[in-house]
Structures are given as C-alpha cells and as structure tokens.
Design a protein around this motif. Structure first.
Motif, short mmCIF file in Angstrom:
data_model
loop_
_atom_site.label_atom_id
_atom_site.label_comp_id
_atom_site.label_asym_id
_atom_site.label_seq_id
_atom_site.Cartn_x
_atom_site.Cartn_y
_atom_site.Cartn_z
N LYS A 147 0.89 -1.12 0.05
CA LYS A 147 0.07 -0.12 0.06
C LYS A 147 0.88 1.23 0.18
O LYS A 147 0.50 2.16 -0.69
CB LYS A 147 -0.81 -0.07 1.31
N LEU A 148 1.89 1.25 0.88
CA LEU A 148 2.83 2.46 0.66
C LEU A 148 3.56 2.63 -0.59
O LEU A 148 3.58 3.82 -1.19
CB LEU A 148 3.91 2.16 1.80
N TYR A 149 3.98 1.33 -1.15
CA TYR A 149 4.43 1.45 -2.64
C TYR A 149 3.81 1.99 -3.60
O TYR A 149 3.88 3.12 -4.16
CB TYR A 149 4.87 0.08 -2.95
N GLU A 150 2.42 1.81 -3.74
CA GLU A 150 1.24 2.14 -4.38
C GLU A 150 1.18 3.50 -4.15
O GLU A 150 0.94 4.49 -5.14
CB GLU A 150 -0.10 1.62 -4.26
N LYS A 151 1.04 4.27 -2.90
CA LYS A 151 0.82 5.49 -2.63
C LYS A 151 2.04 6.49 -3.11
O LYS A 151 1.97 7.56 -3.64
CB LYS A 151 0.82 5.81 -0.95
N ILE A 152 3.09 5.94 -2.93
CA ILE A 152 4.57 6.52 -3.46
C ILE A 152 4.58 6.63 -4.93
O ILE A 152 4.64 7.85 -5.36
CB ILE A 152 5.72 5.93 -2.79
N LEU A 153 4.08 5.66 -5.63
CA LEU A 153 4.01 5.69 -7.12
C LEU A 153 3.10 6.84 -7.56
O LEU A 153 3.17 7.01 -8.56
CB LEU A 153 3.86 4.38 -7.64
#
Length: 158
Positions: A147-153
């Motif tokens: 979820k953090l990866y998606e938010k950053i992307l």
C-alpha cells in the motif's frame, strides 16, 4: 540543519548509488560511532563514508541511556536516538519500526529512507521514484509495504 542518521538509510542509499542525496537535502549528516562501525563492516560502505567530509562521526555522551535502549534496539539505533537527543537534532533518519516508535515517543522528528526519496523528488534532486524503489526492493532487499509502494508511485506520477 542538524541531522543524525542510523545506518539503514545510509546503507540503502549507498546500494542504489544515491548517498549524495543526503548532502543535497541536508548539508551535513552526523552519525554516532556505532553506526559508523556498522557501516564500516563492509569495505565499500566504509570507503563511501570515509571520502565524504559532510558525514560527521560523533561520540555519544550518555552511555547509560544507550544501555537502556540496547535491550530493545541494536546499538546503532540506540546511539542514533541518544545522539539526536543530545544534539537537539532537527531530524533523525531511521527506518526500523521499533526505533521509529521509541524516537517518536521521545519527541524526535524522524524521516525514513522512503521519506528521504519523496523529499528529494519534491525538491527536484531525482526525477522518478519508481526505478529507485524497484532497485531498492530487488537489489537491496528493502521491504516496502504494497500500500505504501502504491501511494508513493501515485505521488510520483503527480
């Protein structure tokens, strides 16, 4: 701006070839002796640290406080937290969950590797986060919650 760092942000930035982002963002970085020795266990990291005059190594004064944290944290994290308090650091660079929790409870302002990369992107020091994140995951075995990866992307594309 006085910044203290634990080993994790430094070692991971070395692995992806972006250590100098710290100088661009913060000027100087201070690390406690124990963090230096953790990094110096690997010759490449030792060389990377030794050639950068903007990475300062300081001894922690309050050894007793370090000992109180060492039952919970590793020595480098304990020293980084104590040194941040002793110096009145504006930020502590730290990634490990337990260390972050303790630092925040003590009133320290923290930022981790991903926060550093997002800040570097916002300030124009890097253009794209995705290739760096992929390199961190694949080459440095750095865990990023999906979820953090998606938010950053998502932020990367804005």
């Amino acid at each position: 701006m006085l910044i203290v760092s634990d080993s994790s942000p430094i070692t991971n930035l070395i692995q992806v070839g972006l250590l100098d982002i710290l100088k661009k963002l913060f000027g100087e970085i201070t690390i406690p002796e124990q963090v230096y020795w953790e990094l110096a266990n690997y010759e490449k990291q030792k060389t990377e640290i030794d050639v950068r005059s903007w990475i300062l190594i300081r001894k922690v004064s309050n050894e007793n406080e370090v000992l109180t944290f060492e039952g919970i944290l590793d020595s480098g994290e304990a020293e980084a937290i104590v040194l941040s308090r002793e110096l009145g650091a504006e930020r502590l660079l730290i990634d490990e969950k337990k260390g972050r929790e303790i630092a925040q409870k003590l009133g320290l302002k923290i930022i981790g590797l991903l926060g550093i990369l997002v800040l570097a992107k916002r300030k124009g020091h890097i253009t794209l986060l995705k290739p760096i994140l992929e390199k961190l995951v694949k080459e440095a075995n750095f865990y990023i919650h999906p979820k953090l990866y998606e938010k950053i992307l998502k932020e990367d594309s804005e």
